[in-house]
Design a protein around this motif. Structure first.
Motif, PDB file in Angstrom:
ATOM      1  N   ALA A 110      34.021 -26.878 -33.594  1.00  0.00           N
ATOM      2  CA  ALA A 110      34.463 -26.582 -34.972  1.00  0.00           C
ATOM      3  C   ALA A 110      34.196 -27.424 -35.986  1.00  0.00           C
ATOM      4  O   ALA A 110      33.913 -28.074 -35.328  1.00  0.00           O
ATOM      5  CB  ALA A 110      35.184 -25.677 -35.474  1.00  0.00           C
ATOM      6  N   ASN A 111      33.254 -27.181 -37.140  1.00  0.00           N
ATOM      7  CA  ASN A 111      33.317 -28.301 -38.452  1.00  0.00           C
ATOM      8  C   ASN A 111      33.818 -27.299 -39.520  1.00  0.00           C
ATOM      9  O   ASN A 111      33.602 -26.362 -40.151  1.00  0.00           O
ATOM     10  CB  ASN A 111      32.305 -28.239 -38.703  1.00  0.00           C
ATOM     11  N   ALA A 112      34.691 -27.990 -39.945  1.00  0.00           N
ATOM     12  CA  ALA A 112      35.571 -27.922 -41.358  1.00  0.00           C
ATOM     13  C   ALA A 112      34.093 -27.699 -42.972  1.00  0.00           C
ATOM     14  O   ALA A 112      34.554 -27.024 -43.300  1.00  0.00           O
ATOM     15  CB  ALA A 112      35.762 -28.755 -41.668  1.00  0.00           C
ATOM     16  N   ALA A 113      32.850 -28.211 -42.160  1.00  0.00           N
ATOM     17  CA  ALA A 113      31.386 -27.758 -43.152  1.00  0.00           C
ATOM     18  C   ALA A 113      31.642 -26.768 -43.441  1.00  0.00           C
ATOM     19  O   ALA A 113      30.533 -25.975 -44.246  1.00  0.00           O
ATOM     20  CB  ALA A 113      29.999 -28.223 -42.555  1.00  0.00           C
ATOM     21  N   TYR A 114      31.877 -25.737 -42.233  1.00  0.00           N
ATOM     22  CA  TYR A 114      31.819 -24.117 -42.367  1.00  0.00           C
ATOM     23  C   TYR A 114      32.825 -23.713 -41.648  1.00  0.00           C
ATOM     24  O   TYR A 114      33.080 -23.714 -40.255  1.00  0.00           O
ATOM     25  CB  TYR A 114      30.764 -23.904 -41.064  1.00  0.00           C
ATOM     26  N   PRO A 115      33.837 -23.127 -42.967  1.00  0.00           N
ATOM     27  CA  PRO A 115      35.230 -22.661 -42.588  1.00  0.00           C
ATOM     28  C   PRO A 115      35.072 -21.313 -41.483  1.00  0.00           C
ATOM     29  O   PRO A 115      36.420 -21.482 -40.810  1.00  0.00           O
ATOM     30  CB  PRO A 115      35.284 -23.051 -44.045  1.00  0.00           C
ATOM     31  N   SER A 117      33.552 -21.233 -39.046  1.00  0.00           N
ATOM     32  CA  SER A 117      33.859 -21.939 -37.682  1.00  0.00           C
ATOM     33  C   SER A 117      35.768 -22.333 -37.455  1.00  0.00           C
ATOM     34  O   SER A 117      35.751 -22.288 -36.148  1.00  0.00           O
ATOM     35  CB  SER A 117      32.888 -22.821 -37.648  1.00  0.00           C
ATOM     36  N   LEU A 118      36.345 -22.444 -38.163  1.00  0.00           N
ATOM     37  CA  LEU A 118      37.601 -22.735 -38.110  1.00  0.00           C
ATOM     38  C   LEU A 118      38.285 -21.612 -37.402  1.00  0.00           C
ATOM     39  O   LEU A 118      38.921 -21.592 -36.098  1.00  0.00           O
ATOM     40  CB  LEU A 118      37.974 -23.225 -38.677  1.00  0.00           C
ATOM     41  N   GLY A 119      38.020 -20.255 -38.120  1.00  0.00           N
ATOM     42  CA  GLY A 119      38.364 -19.487 -36.871  1.00  0.00           C
ATOM     43  C   GLY A 119      37.892 -18.616 -35.684  1.00  0.00           C
ATOM     44  O   GLY A 119      38.254 -17.444 -35.594  1.00  0.00           O
ATOM     45  N   MET A 120      36.779 -19.471 -35.222  1.00  0.00           N
ATOM     46  CA  MET A 120      36.291 -18.884 -33.836  1.00  0.00           C
ATOM     47  C   MET A 120      36.777 -19.771 -32.744  1.00  0.00           C
ATOM     48  O   MET A 120      37.390 -20.809 -32.979  1.00  0.00           O
ATOM     49  CB  MET A 120      34.615 -18.452 -34.520  1.00  0.00           C
ATOM     50  N   TRP A 143      18.516 -24.538 -35.629  1.00  0.00           N
ATOM     51  CA  TRP A 143      19.504 -24.821 -34.064  1.00  0.00           C
ATOM     52  C   TRP A 143      19.917 -22.998 -34.084  1.00  0.00           C
ATOM     53  O   TRP A 143      20.089 -22.337 -32.898  1.00  0.00           O
ATOM     54  CB  TRP A 143      20.457 -25.555 -33.330  1.00  0.00           C
ATOM     55  N   GLY A 144      20.283 -22.699 -35.028  1.00  0.00           N
ATOM     56  CA  GLY A 144      21.009 -21.074 -34.848  1.00  0.00           C
ATOM     57  C   GLY A 144      22.015 -20.434 -35.907  1.00  0.00           C
ATOM     58  O   GLY A 144      22.045 -22.103 -37.080  1.00  0.00           O
ATOM     59  N   THR A 145      22.412 -19.180 -36.164  1.00  0.00           N
ATOM     60  CA  THR A 145      23.736 -19.458 -37.314  1.00  0.00           C
ATOM     61  C   THR A 145      24.775 -19.854 -37.011  1.00  0.00           C
ATOM     62  O   THR A 145      24.937 -20.397 -35.528  1.00  0.00           O
ATOM     63  CB  THR A 145      23.508 -17.735 -37.401  1.00  0.00           C
ATOM     64  N   VAL A 146      26.086 -20.005 -37.175  1.00  0.00           N
ATOM     65  CA  VAL A 146      27.201 -19.804 -37.168  1.00  0.00           C
ATOM     66  C   VAL A 146      27.885 -19.932 -35.851  1.00  0.00           C
ATOM     67  O   VAL A 146      27.916 -20.363 -35.267  1.00  0.00           O
ATOM     68  CB  VAL A 146      27.933 -20.913 -38.366  1.00  0.00           C
ATOM     69  N   ASP A 147      27.733 -18.081 -36.080  1.00  0.00           N
ATOM     70  CA  ASP A 147      28.046 -17.003 -35.107  1.00  0.00           C
ATOM     71  C   ASP A 147      28.044 -17.908 -34.077  1.00  0.00           C
ATOM     72  O   ASP A 147      28.104 -18.079 -32.666  1.00  0.00           O
ATOM     73  CB  ASP A 147      27.763 -16.292 -35.266  1.00  0.00           C
ATOM     74  N   GLU A 148      25.952 -17.615 -34.247  1.00  0.00           N
ATOM     75  CA  GLU A 148      25.331 -18.279 -32.576  1.00  0.00           C
ATOM     76  C   GLU A 148      25.724 -19.673 -32.098  1.00  0.00           C
ATOM     77  O   GLU A 148      26.150 -19.491 -30.966  1.00  0.00           O
ATOM     78  CB  GLU A 148      23.879 -17.901 -32.755  1.00  0.00           C
ATOM     79  N   LEU A 149      25.997 -20.811 -33.024  1.00  0.00           N
ATOM     80  CA  LEU A 149      26.024 -22.056 -32.349  1.00  0.00           C
ATOM     81  C   LEU A 149      27.153 -21.968 -31.916  1.00  0.00           C
ATOM     82  O   LEU A 149      28.259 -22.960 -31.140  1.00  0.00           O
ATOM     83  CB  LEU A 149      25.977 -23.274 -33.456  1.00  0.00           C
TER      84      LEU A 149
END
Length: 394
Positions: A110-115, A117-120, A143-149
């Motif tokens: 995950a990456n804190a740049a996309y909060p 993602s931290l919960g995925m 490359w894709g959305t956060v959910d996709e990646l």
């Protein structure tokens, strides 16, 4: 292939040719159609037989790497999804593993740049710009959305790309890179990842190979309609792969300084320096399981044998495209002229890179010199067996 798919393929190749940063992948001695490349590379879909609790392997620069069960499970996803995509084959899976090992050590980050993602579901938190997942793909790069990646299956399909890839036609995945099949695997990984540190992928090739050996077996080999590889006859004799008095030993099996990079590396074969187009012989009766381009090996021939009741594969590398004289599925006899010495792939001069793999092509190589001696290889005489030279090889 439909007109729509053909148009997509042409667009993909055009995009890759325009944007490809590694020009060396384009200037190739062999150009095949996509269908021919897929047929040549597809040596049988790989199946994951088990995922070990851990695995330790050594990078080409001598650094040991230990992978846990979760990381190896991610590797299994790359193998299973990748080998199920037409045209990827074992070589593509190897490149995918090298890329993911380098980028994330096989972790879904995950990456804190996309909060969000931290919960995925993730295996840790990364910090490389806004990169996510196994291959450290960036939403801002398309490359894709956060959910996709944050979906490992999606990332694997995006890395391999192709006309059916989720990111088609751009960013280019591996299948969209012209000539990736004949390129050095590290360079092919870099062509997709576009890293600021392009040389690091090659370090992980031995680790990726170890993962493939530990986790998989091929379902079936592509034998082009020829003899089945599960019925390889017992060989009648063993012969040396080059004519007497035509070669000198340039580099042995084991640790050495890579002649192209100057860095410590493991050499999985034995190099015999010989003049260009010197005949290469099959060491035993057998069936050809590979004949064509294979990354840094250049043009590669692999033959499956049965020796004293056990499966053994022999491998012969660096021929020119015109120097491969056998096809997949063909039966050969000991001493048959299967190819000619060349210098394709990762090579600094004409030579034969030769490997012996007890158990078959997907098993680790051993030192070929003592194996040939122990099996009384014809042509391995005292006048030539001990000769060495600081000759070309790779």
């Amino acid at each position: 292939m439909t007109d729509v798919r053909m148009k997509k393929l042409v667009i993909a190749l055009a995009v890759a040719l325009i944007t490809l940063p590694f020009a060396g992948l384009i200037a190739l001695p062999l150009v095949l159609s996509p269908a021919a490349l897929a047929a040549c590379q597809a040596s049988g879909q790989l199946v994951v037989t088990e995922v070990p609790e851990n695995l330790t392997a050594t990078r080409s620069d001598g650094v040991p790497v230990t992978l846990g069960h979760t990381q190896l499970t991610r590797a299994a996803t790359i193998i299973t999804v990748g080998s199920g995509i037409e045209g990827v084959g074992r070589q593509g899976v190897l490149i995918g593993l090298m890329a993911a090992l380098t980028e994330s050590t096989l972790r879904m980050l995950a990456n804190a740049a996309y909060p969000a993602s931290l919960g995925m579901p993730n295996d840790g938190i990364g910090s490389d710009h806004d990169s996510l997942g196994l291959f450290q793909m960036r939403p801002t790069a398309g490359w894709g959305t956060v959910d996709e990646l944050m979906d490992p299956d999606y990332q694997v399909r995006a890395f391999f790309g192709g006309a059916e890839g989720p990111n088609f036609p751009s960013p280019a995945g591996l299948l969209d890179i012209p000539g990736w099949q004949a390129a050095d695997p590290g360079s092919a990984a870099q062509a997709v990842e576009r890293s600021a540190y392009p040389d690091r992928y090659q370090d992980y090739q031995p680790v990726a190979e170890a993962i493939l050996v530990a986790l998989t077996r091929p379902i079936a080999s592509a034998n082009g309609g020829g003899a089945p590889l599960d019925s390889v006859p017992e060989t009648a004799r063993i012969v040396f792969p080059l004519p007497s008095d035509t070669w000198v030993r340039a580099s042995g099996y084991g640790g050495r300084t890579d002649p192209m990079t100057g860095r410590p590396a493991f050499h999985a074969g034995t190099d015999f320096s010989a003049a260009d187009v010197t005949p290469i012989f099959s060491i035993a009766d057998g069936i050809v399981s590979w004949a064509g381009p294979y990354g840094g090996y250049g043009q590669l021939i692999v033959i499956e044998h049965t020796v004293n009741g056990e499966r053994v594969a022999s491998a012969y590398a660096h021929m020119w495209p015109t120097g491969v004289h056998v096809t997949v599925g063909e039966r050969v006899t000991a001493g048959a002229h299967i190819g000619d010495v060349g210098s394709s792939g990762k090579s600094t001069g004409p030579h034969l890179h030769f490997e012996i793999r007890p158990g078959g092509a997907f098993e680790p190589a051993i030192d070929a010199d003592p194996w040939l001696a122990e099996h009384g290889a014809e042509g391995l005489d005292a006048a030539t067996a001990g000769r060495t030279a600081c000759a070309s090889g790779a």
